[in-house]
Scaffold this active site. Sequence first.
Site, mmCIF file in Angstrom:
data_model
loop_
_atom_site.group_PDB
_atom_site.id
_atom_site.type_symbol
_atom_site.label_atom_id
_atom_site.label_comp_id
_atom_site.label_asym_id
_atom_site.label_seq_id
_atom_site.Cartn_x
_atom_site.Cartn_y
_atom_site.Cartn_z
ATOM 1 N N HIS A 83 0.825 -1.220 0.000
ATOM 2 C CA HIS A 83 0.000 0.000 0.000
ATOM 3 C C HIS A 83 0.855 1.265 0.000
ATOM 4 C CE1 HIS A 83 0.036 -0.061 4.572
ATOM 5 N NE2 HIS A 83 0.011 1.243 4.397
ATOM 6 N N ASP A 219 1.221 -7.709 2.445
ATOM 7 C CA ASP A 219 1.298 -6.282 2.108
ATOM 8 C C ASP A 219 2.753 -5.821 1.917
ATOM 9 O OD1 ASP A 219 0.886 -3.575 1.812
ATOM 10 O OD2 ASP A 219 -0.432 -3.371 3.544
ATOM 11 N N SER A 645 3.952 2.194 8.497
ATOM 12 C CA SER A 645 3.762 1.237 7.422
ATOM 13 C C SER A 645 5.081 1.022 6.706
ATOM 14 C CB SER A 645 2.734 1.749 6.421
ATOM 15 O OG SER A 645 1.467 1.415 6.865
#
Length: 717
Positions: A83, A219, A645
């Site tokens: 992402h 991810d 992230s």
Amino acid sequence: MKFLKLLLVLFVIQVQAQQGGMWIPSLLKGTNEKEMKALGMKISADDIYSVNNSSLKDAVPHFDGGCTAEMISPKGLLLTNHHCGYDNIQSHSTVENDYLTNGFWAYKMEDELPNKDLTVTFIIKIEDVTTKIFEGVLNLPTESDKQKRIQQNIATVSKSFQKEAWQDVMIRAFYDGNQYLLFVTENFKDVRLVGAPPSSIGKFGSDTDNWVWPRHTGDFSLFRVYADKNNRPAEYSKDNVPYKPKHFFPVSAKGIQENDFTMVMGYPGRTQEYLPSFAVEQIVNDLNPAKIEIRDAALKVQDGFMRKDNAIKIQYASKYAGVANYWKKWIGETKGLKKSNAVAIKKDFEKKFQERVNKAGKQAEYGTILADFEKNYKDIREYAIARDYFTEVVLRNSEILSFGYRLYQLEQVYNTKGEQAFNDRKNNLISGFEGLYKDYSAQVDEKVFEQLINLYATKSPKQFLPETLNNINASALTTSVFGSSKLTSFNGLKELLNGDAKSVLEKLNQDKGYQLVKSIADSYQKNVAPKFDEINLKNIALQRTYMKGIMEFFPNDRIFPDANSTLRVTYGKVKGYKPSDAVIYEPVSYLDGVIEKYIPGDYEFDVPKKLIDLYNAKDYGRYADKNGKMPLAFIATNHTTGGNSGSPALDAKGNLIGLNFDRVWEGTMSDIYYSPEICRNIMVDARYILFVIDKFAGAKNLIEEMTIVYPKSQKAK
Ligand code: ARG
Ligand code: GLU
């Protein structure tokens, strides 16, 4: 036996107390290092941060200003989330070569794809410059004078600081402005896409599973950092060579177990851990509910259209995900703050704070802080609510209003800076608008508008509403705006903007959509913004003094500075949790869960055939656990937030065991109040990443350039 139990209880409390916090990597020596070793860490604070020797921090760059990444090979191979790389993956995708859907793998360096405007930034060193930044500040009479002087000092110190020509300097405030740290950085501009799994792996579960444990999202994506011949930052060039990082992480295929030590390094964006109870009450009771209600309405409308119409789904998927992400987070945060009694705990703390202030005879400096906070938060309440309505409705979720607001700013540019500035801004706007209208459906926006304008008119504080929103009939207003405004199409917009400033402004001011935006924005600028800013500035000053007091009167507490997008270290243990009565979550998920969630053809839960085949054959290469299962994700007590992230999760020796990408829903209140009982970060297991690269994609070239640490059972293969 009883004694043993008591010991155990004490031990558990002790270990829990050692968790939470986002620490400055250059200041770990002492308490943090001791705690980390007590939790099982085998390396030293110097191994994590050192100016003179290579250290872990040299392998952890800020990725594109918003995410974190890490170096995993001596040739500049970079790992981050899917992402985080999403926009770049998308920008290389075409209908024939859709890398989002099918994945992308460079089997040779020549095949790697350059990315315009993508940068990664490494930290070279960190220095305390607090004294210099405070020079001449403390005696200034007003808060805004102080802020101005601080900004001047920051500019002067940044300019005069000694560094190499290819390096940059930035200065950031810590502890609400009680400390200032300077960072010397190197900013690399040639960063190429190397690999990405298909979205059915990298985004598996999509918005339904977002913020949720148990999780099964692979991810991750891979990039490579390129440098000039001297290993320094350079603009993109064919002649650039792979960057040789000062440190890269060995990747562990050994796996993890409950209670193992873990640490996460990265760039957490923003937390508010030291807000007074009055502020938290306002978030829980007023601000979050308002924002959630607005987004809830917008998302419901969009979802309805997206499910019926594939073209709309493509137009709105990314916007929807962006809006849904924080909508879902705020719901979890609000519940978590209530359930953990965060307000009562803060009030308790405030009582103690006041007692210690009084006992120390420091009433003159700190005596009225809490009373002042209480008054200010009461005074700001309506303005804060009105501000959130304005932000969420006008700037964020009603597209026609947000388009109109850009034009409103254009009119202000004309009024303050004249025709030339107006024309420059206008031309910029037109090219920006072209992209926005490509993904715009007036049909969807009309329904969103009807809902949101009704909320604005009925739920935001009445005293600040413009006349245009007094006692409206939302459906009639919607019909009238969407029936005539030129803002509903790119052609209409171009028509409005065609001509010189005078004629453009004349046309704009006759447009019903523009008239409405202008009336709302005018009354916001006049009735809300100035007062909000005035009280907010007081709160900023109070917060700085409060923070100073907390450090003075609670010297033995574990006090860390709120996140501010600078490099931090957080540590804890791999741990499951109890989300609700009679439910216990285990800390590790497996590929089996992907197969359980599999819905053929679904846009969130489809699974690639190759992955199913590998699963059926149990063909996991050297990456299965000792029971022959394929681990996928795990959770731990690391204190993370947005910006973490892509952060590396490391084991006791500093090897990479996972890749951070999310938090559990019940614990999202950790931005305001961290509870070791329930706050968990979510990481993809490094073994799953290796498995996907090796067995799913067959990218042996990438496996070969990494240093992989295998468990004994997998050595011989
Ligand atoms: N919740 C994660 C974060 O805050 C992941 C967001 C991206 N994924 C998504 N399904 N929207 O950024
Ligand atoms: N997904 C988040 C990010 O993009 C990290 C999750 C969190 O907020 O902890 O930074």
